[in-house]
Design an enzyme around this catalytic site. Structure first.
Site, PDB file in Angstrom:
ATOM      1  N   PRO A   1       0.804  -1.223   0.000  1.00  0.00           N
ATOM      2  CA  PRO A   1       0.000   0.000   0.000  1.00  0.00           C
ATOM      3  C   PRO A   1       0.841   1.279   0.000  1.00  0.00           C
ATOM      4  CG  PRO A   1      -0.883  -1.573   1.557  1.00  0.00           C
ATOM      5  CD  PRO A   1       0.394  -2.157   1.050  1.00  0.00           C
TER       6      PRO A   1
ATOM      7  N   THR B   1       6.873 -10.208   2.745  1.00  0.00           N
ATOM      8  CA  THR B   1       5.912 -10.572   1.697  1.00  0.00           C
ATOM      9  C   THR B   1       6.421 -11.772   0.900  1.00  0.00           C
ATOM     10  OG1 THR B   1       5.355  -8.236   1.525  1.00  0.00           O
ATOM     11  CG2 THR B   1       4.559  -9.650  -0.225  1.00  0.00           C
ATOM     12  N   GLY B   2       7.717 -11.771   0.609  1.00  0.00           N
ATOM     13  CA  GLY B   2       8.287 -12.870  -0.156  1.00  0.00           C
ATOM     14  C   GLY B   2       8.081 -14.206   0.547  1.00  0.00           C
TER      15      GLY B   2
ATOM     16  N   HIS C   1      11.706  -6.862   9.213  1.00  0.00           N
ATOM     17  CA  HIS C   1      11.837  -8.222   8.708  1.00  0.00           C
ATOM     18  C   HIS C   1      13.140  -8.839   9.192  1.00  0.00           C
ATOM     19  CE1 HIS C   1       8.345  -7.475   6.443  1.00  0.00           C
ATOM     20  NE2 HIS C   1       8.906  -6.661   5.579  1.00  0.00           N
TER      21      HIS C   1
END
Ligand SMILES: *[C@@H]1O[C@H](CO)[C@@H](O)[C@H](O)[C@H]1NC(C)=O
Ligand SMILES: *[C@@H]1O[C@H](CO)[C@@H](O)[C@H](O)[C@H]1NC(C)=O
Ligand SMILES: *[C@@H]1O[C@H](CO)[C@@H](O)[C@H](O)[C@H]1NC(C)=O
Ligand SMILES: *[C@@H]1O[C@H](CO)[C@@H](O)[C@H](O)[C@H]1NC(C)=O
Ligand SMILES: *[C@@H]1O[C@H](CO)[C@@H](O)[C@H](O)[C@H]1NC(C)=O
Ligand SMILES: *[C@@H]1O[C@H](CO)[C@@H](O)[C@H](O)[C@H]1NC(C)=O
Ligand SMILES: *[C@@H]1O[C@H](CO)[C@@H](O)[C@H](O)[C@H]1NC(C)=O
Length: 364
Positions: free
Chosen positions: A207, A291-292, A338
């Site tokens: 987003p 996300t990966g 992350h």
């Protein structure tokens, strides 16, 4: 008691030396008098067997790599490079096991994103990262896709998940990626054919890559940006953070009338929450999965074969050459969100188990 060599033992030693000597003479004789081609064959068969043995050892090493221990680049590139040159051994049992586990915990097959089938009008959707909820009104519900493009049994065939790592630059992996049945890409990463290919079936949008300002007045820049991916579904995490919802819904409203052939879909926060619990339960210490990594899990559930490209969160490659952070730029990620090296250890484990194939070298 001091060790004394007995007569019997020394006799044995003599016998051993004698036999060894005889064998040596025999070998030399054979080498001198037998045609050479045969010996070459024997030699290469021998080195093949040694290579295979070494590959088994390496597989065991990376299979047993402890998820808690971060990878030490100073001494892992050598063995990892050798391991990546070994023939890949795929394990169907392990793949099915992983598929079932993920299906029972998280169910991407039926819950990956919101559809008319899995979401009711007026349903309150819980946010992934807060206690707030979002009520899906009739107008939004009408814009959700009917159902998933895959059957209830999943099974998308051979899938390529393309990470954005700098290791893909100059990799020439485009053709290999494009030959997959289903290609997943991340965060609107640029595409071209030589290194990363062009085929895309699903691409995520963060987003933060969208701006609601002017989107309705002048949708052209957005349309141009997404039409690069043909008819691929655009997947947005609209319900992870509360301030991401408005811009995501706006994107759907703007794009649906202009590009009805290109679905805009919203990641299900139910799916993301359960996936987060699943991995934290296995000991992965992260604030939020990348996300990966999420999409690798989607592929492990939905695909028969999973090939990963561009998943390499380090700043040198296997030849110890410096890499940029992404294949398309050198912008560093926000720190502390992350834990990609920790995720990578799990990917390496899955590769050694034969559950997926990591590609870390240029494709020739
Ligand atoms: C090599 O890596 C292992 C962990 O895999 C670590 O225990 C060891 O200390 C490292 N050796 C060097 C020289 O960095
Ligand atoms: C395949 O995976 C299963 C389940 O983990 C394991 O029991 C089996 O030994 C593996 N087979 C090979 C050939 O490694
Ligand atoms: C996945 O979700 C669908 C729809 O909610 C449900 O029918 C199915 O039983 C679920 N599968 C598993 C394995 O939980
Ligand atoms: C959804 O809620 C609105 C008002 O909040 C109501 O008018 C409508 O009938 C509801 N629709 C359904 C299908 O429950
Ligand atoms: C990629 O190839 C180009 C041209 O051959 C070269 O200049 C560049 O340094 C290479 N980049 C990487 C990251 O290997
Ligand atoms: C995309 O969808 C349109 C309309 O359904 C179709 O005509 C076109 O062939 C599709 N393009 C690709 C690349 O599949
Ligand atoms: C492919 O894209 C990357 C990143 O945008 C770029 O660095 C590279 O030069 C491109 N290669 C070709 C052949 O266009």
């Amino acid at each position: 008691m001091p060790y004394v060599c007995t007569t019997a033992q020394s006799l044995q030693m003599d016998l051993f030396k004698w036999i060894f000597g005889l064998l040596t003479v025999l070998v030399i004789f054979t080498c001198l008098y037998l045609p050479c081609s045969r010996n070459h064959k024997m030699g290469s068969a021998m080195t093949d067997r040694l290579k295979l043995l070494n590959c088994m050892k390496l597989r065991q090493k990376f299979f047993n790599i402890s998820p808690a221990e971060s990878i030490d680049m100073t001494n892992v590139t050598g063995p990892l490079s050798a391991f990546m040159s070994c023939p890949h051994v795929s394990n169907r049992t392990q793949k099915e096991l992983n598929r079932l586990r993920l299906r029972f915990c998280c169910n991407a097959t039926d819950l990956l994103y919101l559809t008319k089938k899995n979401t009711a009008v007026n349903q309150s959707i819980p946010y992934e990262t807060s206690k707030r909820v979002y009520k899906v009104g009739a107008a939004l519900h009408k814009m959700l896709p009917e159902d998933f493009p895959w059957s209830s049994r999943g099974h998308l065939g051979r899938c390529a998940v393309v990470g954005n790592g700098g290791i893909l630059k100059n990799s020439s992996c485009g053709r290999k990626i494009d030959s997959a049945d289903f290609v997943i890409r991340l965060n609107l990463a640029p595409i071209n054919d030589s290194d990363v290919g062009v085929k895309t079936d699903l691409v995520t949008i963060n987003p933060s890559q969208l701006s609601a300002k002017n989107m309705a007045v002048n949708p052209d820049p957005l349309v141009q940006r997404v039409s690069v991916y043909g008819n691929a579904s655009l997947m947005i995490s609209a319900f992870s953070y509360t301030d991401c919802t408005a811009v995501s819904v706006k994107t759907l409203q703007v794009l649906q009338p202009i590009r009805p052939q290109q679905p805009v879909v919203f990641f299900s926060p139910y799916y993301l929450k359960t996936l987060d619990c699943f991995w934290k339960g296995l000991g992965l210490k992260v604030k939020r999965l990348s996300t990966g990594f999420m999409l690798v899990n989607v592929a492990l559930e939905l695909c028969d074969d999973v090939h990963l490209f561009g998943f390499w969160p380090f700043d040198i490659n296997l030849k110890k050459q410096t890499l940029q952070h992404h294949y398309y730029d050198n912008k560093l990620p926000k720190p502390f969100v992350h834990a990609m090296p920790d995720e990578f250890v799990y990917l390496l484990q899955l590769h050694s188990q034969g559950a997926l194939t990591l590609h870390l070298q240029p494709c020739l």
